[in-house]
Write an enzyme that holds these catalytic residues in place. Sequence first.
Site, PDB file in Angstrom:
ATOM      1  N   HIS A 124      13.751  -2.528  -2.677  1.00  0.00           N
ATOM      2  CA  HIS A 124      13.494  -2.499  -3.935  1.00  0.00           C
ATOM      3  C   HIS A 124      14.317  -3.328  -5.138  1.00  0.00           C
ATOM      4  O   HIS A 124      15.022  -3.563  -4.896  1.00  0.00           O
ATOM      5  CB  HIS A 124      13.166  -1.351  -4.616  1.00  0.00           C
ATOM      6  CG  HIS A 124      12.431  -1.249  -6.021  1.00  0.00           C
ATOM      7  ND1 HIS A 124      11.274  -1.440  -6.059  1.00  0.00           N
ATOM      8  CD2 HIS A 124      13.060  -1.398  -7.410  1.00  0.00           C
ATOM      9  CE1 HIS A 124      10.444  -1.904  -7.527  1.00  0.00           C
ATOM     10  NE2 HIS A 124      11.071  -1.303  -8.278  1.00  0.00           N
ATOM     11  N   ARG A 180       1.084  -1.177  -0.032  1.00  0.00           N
ATOM     12  CA  ARG A 180       0.418   0.262  -0.204  1.00  0.00           C
ATOM     13  C   ARG A 180       0.355   0.903  -0.107  1.00  0.00           C
ATOM     14  O   ARG A 180       1.964   1.293   0.517  1.00  0.00           O
ATOM     15  CB  ARG A 180      -1.071  -0.330   0.974  1.00  0.00           C
ATOM     16  CG  ARG A 180      -2.036  -0.790   0.839  1.00  0.00           C
ATOM     17  CD  ARG A 180      -3.002  -0.995   2.167  1.00  0.00           C
ATOM     18  NE  ARG A 180      -4.289  -2.450   1.699  1.00  0.00           N
ATOM     19  CZ  ARG A 180      -4.767  -2.000   0.893  1.00  0.00           C
ATOM     20  NH1 ARG A 180      -5.190  -1.012   0.289  1.00  0.00           N
ATOM     21  NH2 ARG A 180      -5.798  -2.585   0.557  1.00  0.00           N
TER      22      ARG A 180
END
Length: 204
Positions: free
Chosen positions: A112, A94
Site C-alpha cells: 500500500h 477488487r
Amino acid sequence: MSSYRIAIFASGEGSNFQALVDAAQAGNLGGAQVELLVCDKPAAPVVRRAEKAGIPCHLFIPKEYSSREEYEAEIVNRLEELDVQLIVLAGYMRLLTPVIVDKYAGRLINVHPSLLPAFPGTNAIGQALEYGVKISGVTVHYVDGGMDTGPIIAQRAIVVGTSETEATFAKSVHSVERELYPYVVSLFAQGKVKLEDRLVTIAE
C-alpha cells in the site's frame, strides 16, 4: 528442494509484478517462484508481462459470474492445483471475499502506498499530499477482512519534497514498492516471517 510458490494478483500495468518476476529470475526472491498471475482484466498490460515471462495466467471477467464468491472459488481451485503457498496482491483492484481471505489467512499480503494506518483505501498518495504530511511511504501488510487493516509486516518512509506533485511523489513511492515488496516476499520464502495475535516478527 522444491521452490516456494507464489501467485500474484494484479489488474493494471504490473510494475510490481515485473519487479517480483525479475527478482525471482535473478535468484533474489529467497527461492520463491511466480507460478501464476490472476487478473480480472484480460486486456491489462500486466497480462502481456506475464506472457513474455512465460508465467501462466488465470484471467476472468467478473461480470460473467453471478457473484464474487463464484469467481473466487474458481481461483482457489487453480491456486490449490498449483499448491500456491503465498498470494501477493500487486495492484489488484477488487475487494476479496472470505472465500480467499479466510482460506489464505496468514498467506495473503498487499503493498500500500502510504504508512498505514494513515491514508488507507484509494488514492493514498493524493490523500497524503492533500493533508500536507512531510513523510509518507510504503507499507506491506497482511490482508484481512477490512480495508488495509491487516497487521503490518514492513514499512519504508519517504520524505515528501516541498515542491512535490502527486505525479513526482508517485514515482518515488513506486520505486520503493519495487524494492520493498520482493524483499518481504523473500522473507516469507525463507520462513522468516511469523504472525501471532496480529504481532508480526521477522527473524534475522
